[in-house]
Every structure is written in C-alpha cells, then in structure tokens.
Design an enzyme around this catalytic site. Structure first.
Site, mmCIF file in Angstrom:
data_model
loop_
_atom_site.group_PDB
_atom_site.id
_atom_site.type_symbol
_atom_site.label_atom_id
_atom_site.label_comp_id
_atom_site.label_asym_id
_atom_site.label_seq_id
_atom_site.Cartn_x
_atom_site.Cartn_y
_atom_site.Cartn_z
ATOM 1 N N TYR A 37 0.833 -1.210 0.000
ATOM 2 C CA TYR A 37 0.000 0.000 0.000
ATOM 3 C C TYR A 37 0.868 1.260 0.000
ATOM 4 O O TYR A 37 0.379 2.348 -0.295
ATOM 5 C CB TYR A 37 -0.917 0.044 1.222
ATOM 6 C CG TYR A 37 -1.907 -1.075 1.351
ATOM 7 C CD1 TYR A 37 -2.114 -2.010 0.331
ATOM 8 C CD2 TYR A 37 -2.650 -1.221 2.518
ATOM 9 C CE1 TYR A 37 -3.022 -3.044 0.478
ATOM 10 C CE2 TYR A 37 -3.570 -2.249 2.667
ATOM 11 C CZ TYR A 37 -3.737 -3.156 1.653
ATOM 12 O OH TYR A 37 -4.648 -4.181 1.816
ATOM 13 N N HIS A 95 0.652 -11.584 2.199
ATOM 14 C CA HIS A 95 -0.393 -10.869 1.466
ATOM 15 C C HIS A 95 -1.064 -11.724 0.388
ATOM 16 O O HIS A 95 -2.286 -11.706 0.222
ATOM 17 C CB HIS A 95 0.189 -9.600 0.856
ATOM 18 C CG HIS A 95 -0.827 -8.535 0.609
ATOM 19 N ND1 HIS A 95 -0.511 -7.192 0.610
ATOM 20 C CD2 HIS A 95 -2.157 -8.594 0.363
ATOM 21 C CE1 HIS A 95 -1.610 -6.481 0.371
ATOM 22 N NE2 HIS A 95 -2.608 -7.314 0.210
#
Length: 265
Positions: A37, A95
């Site tokens: 991110y 992730h």
C-alpha cells in the site's frame, strides 16, 4: 483482533494519515495496512499523533510477494516497523501466496513464524489463500499458528468453501472489501433490510459479516462514513435478513490481479 477496523487500501499520504487519525479519534482500535500500500509511514504518523496507548491498538501489516525468498522476509518486516514507528505489530500476514508457487510455502511461512519468535509480530496469518495453499501453510507451521485468513468477502462473493475450511481448522476470518467498492450502497435487498432496521445498506453489509464472526476492515476518507461503519457493531440482523443476503452471491470478485491463484469454485 477487534472485529471492526480501519482499512487503508488505496489510501496514500495525507489521505491515509487523516483516515487513520479520524478512525482513532472515533474509537477504532484496529488498523490494517500493508507493504504494497506504500502508506505504512503515513499510518505510523497517525498512530503517533493519535496518542492511543500502544497496548490498546491492534495493527496489521502484510508482507509483499517479492519478500518471500530466504533471508528477505524478516528484514522487510523490520523496515515496515521502522515506517510504522513501532517495535512490533499485532498481526503480520502473507499478502498473497507466491505467484505460481515459485517460492515454496515452507520458506516464507517458516520465516514468518521466526518473526513471531523474535517478537516482531504478536500473531501471524495469511491472505488470499486457496484451500490448497492453506493446507500447505498448515503443514509448514500448524493451524494453531495461523491467527487469521484475510480474504475478499461481501454479499456478492461469500467464499463459502474457503471459509468452511478455515472454520474446521480453527482459523479466524477477516473480510476485506466488505462494501464491494460501494456496490452495496445501492443494492435494493440491502436497502430494504436497512430501512427495516433504521440503518444504511453499508451498515447491513458489515453487520452481515460481523454476525458470522468475520472481522471487517472497510476504508473511508470521510469521518461520517467511518462513524457510521462503527455503528454497524450495534446492528442485529435476524435470520430472514441473513437468508436474503445469502442469496446475493453472484461470484462478483473484485480483487483479481494477474498473479492470483486459481480460486476455489
């Protein structure tokens, strides 16, 4: 893990910092970020400014796929901690599984388990795993070590098979994209249920997951929306509501990058 958190996907720089700052001010104590991110430093500044005692916060970050090789994962987590301004996080997730299984599962799951042993993270978990990947992760570290599986869940993609597998193995669930990028707000079924309860369609979608013991991490840059999402904790849906929402499944997956695994049907 608090059942309702502030998600920060696609929020950058001042947007991310302000969203987390507002969330903490409103009473959120669960913050979700990730290396990819590129907002861990922004989240860290918000945490520092917020003044909430560290032991009252639950902070999650996620290891990106280019940090799975032997010797890479732990240094990358240390970098994340530096950006966040924290000595440790509460949850660290893988992730996505390694694309095309290029890096063996045991290589990165064992490094993640070592990070926990080193005190860099209190819990470890996974995200976007298929049942086959979950089995590999369990073989590597044991189901008891997997604190949560974070996956896309909303009324249009309910992921029932993977969820059932996790329940059978005692793995908690966290749902991301719970509002299906705003699709829920105009859904006639959710609007009808919302009207019945004096709520909003977004609150209904969140309450639907919460009632199934799925933690949720919606994101917003608006204080009013963050406050309204928090109020979903008070909403109690009945069996008829739950049954009507269950029928909304249409395979509407949103997160489908080109490196995604072959999903369970």
């Amino acid at each position: 893990m608090p059942k309702l958190g502030v998600g920060t996907f696609r929020l950058k720089e001042q947007q991310a910092e302000e969203s987390v700052t507002m969330g903490l001010d409103l009473g959120y104590r669960h913050i979700d970020t990730a290396q990819i991110y590129r907002n861990e430093a922004d989240v860290g500044r918000a945490i520092a400014k917020g003044g909430v005692p560290r032991d009252e916060l639950y902070v999650t970050t996620k290891i990106w796929i280019d940090k799975f090789g032997q010797g890479k994962l732990i240094p990358s987590l240390r970098e994340s901690l530096d950006k966040l301004g924290l000595d440790s996080v509460d949850m660290t997730l893988i992730h996505w599984p390694s694309p095309k299984d290029e890096v063996p599962m045991a290589v990165y799951m064992n490094q993640l388990a070592e990070a926990k042993q080193l005190g860099l993270t209190r819990e470890i978990g996974v995200s976007n795993f298929t049942i086959a990947h979950l089995k590999q992760a369990i073989d590597a570290v044991g189901a008891q070590e997997i604190g949560t599986h974070q996956l896309e869940v909303h009324p249009y993609l309910q992921n029932l098979k993977v969820r059932a597998f996790c329940r059978e193995r005692g793995i908690a669930l966290t749902g991301y994209m719970p509002l299906a990028y705003g699709r829920v707000v105009s859904d006639p079924v959710l609007l009808a249920i919302a009207d019945k309860h004096g709520a909003t369609a977004a609150q209904v979608a969140l309450a639907w997951q919460l009632r199934q013991d799925i933690a949720v991490i919606p994101s917003s840059t608006k204080r009013a929306n963050l406050a309204a999402n928090l109020d979903a904790l008070k909403l109690r849906l009945d069996e008829d509501d739950m049954a009507r929402i269950a029928k909304l499944e249409d395979g509407g997956r949103i997160a489908k990058p080109d490196f995604a695994p072959a999903w369970d049907a």
